[in-house]
Design a protein around this motif. Structure first.
Motif, mmCIF file in Angstrom:
data_model
loop_
_atom_site.group_PDB
_atom_site.id
_atom_site.type_symbol
_atom_site.label_atom_id
_atom_site.label_comp_id
_atom_site.label_asym_id
_atom_site.label_seq_id
_atom_site.Cartn_x
_atom_site.Cartn_y
_atom_site.Cartn_z
ATOM 1 N N HIS A 197 0.841 -1.196 0.000
ATOM 2 C CA HIS A 197 0.000 0.000 0.000
ATOM 3 C C HIS A 197 0.878 1.248 0.000
ATOM 4 C CE1 HIS A 197 -2.723 3.124 1.474
ATOM 5 N NE2 HIS A 197 -3.617 2.432 0.800
ATOM 6 N N GLY A 212 -2.428 4.187 -3.308
ATOM 7 C CA GLY A 212 -3.229 3.021 -2.950
ATOM 8 C C GLY A 212 -2.428 1.743 -3.111
ATOM 9 N N VAL A 255 -10.471 0.487 -7.523
ATOM 10 C CA VAL A 255 -10.307 0.184 -6.099
ATOM 11 C C VAL A 255 -11.624 0.159 -5.332
ATOM 12 C CG1 VAL A 255 -7.925 0.976 -5.975
ATOM 13 C CG2 VAL A 255 -9.777 2.599 -5.597
#
Length: 84
Positions: free
Chosen positions: A9, A14, A49
């Motif tokens: 991460h 992200g 995402v």
């Protein structure tokens, strides 16, 4: 042995993957698994995402390992540590 791929991460991007092997085959796999190259960065970011990113990343890690690649990842994304 150094990993072929590192997945983790990033605080701004992200979920990202880094191709340590610099292999076109690895790039192709990452792209098929939903990662896209980030311009001017040495990483690939997970697309979409909003579609269960943790499960999709675990699945990507499993698939890469099934292909014989050594993958280093955060605990959260390691399918060997999570049973669903």
């Amino acid at each position: 042995m150094q990993p072929h791929v590192i997945i983790g991460h990033h605080p701004e991007l992200g979920i990202v993957a880094a191709d340590c092997s610099k292999s076109a085959a690895v790039v192709g796999l990452l792209e098929r698994l939903g990662f896209i190259a980030v311009p001017r960065k040495a990483v690939y970011v997970l697309r979409e995402v909003d579609r269960n990113p943790t499960a999709r990343t675990r699945s990507a890690v499993a698939r890469l390992r099934d292909e014989g690649l050594k993958v280093q990842t955060d605990w959260l994304y390691d399918p060997l540590r999570h049973y669903a």
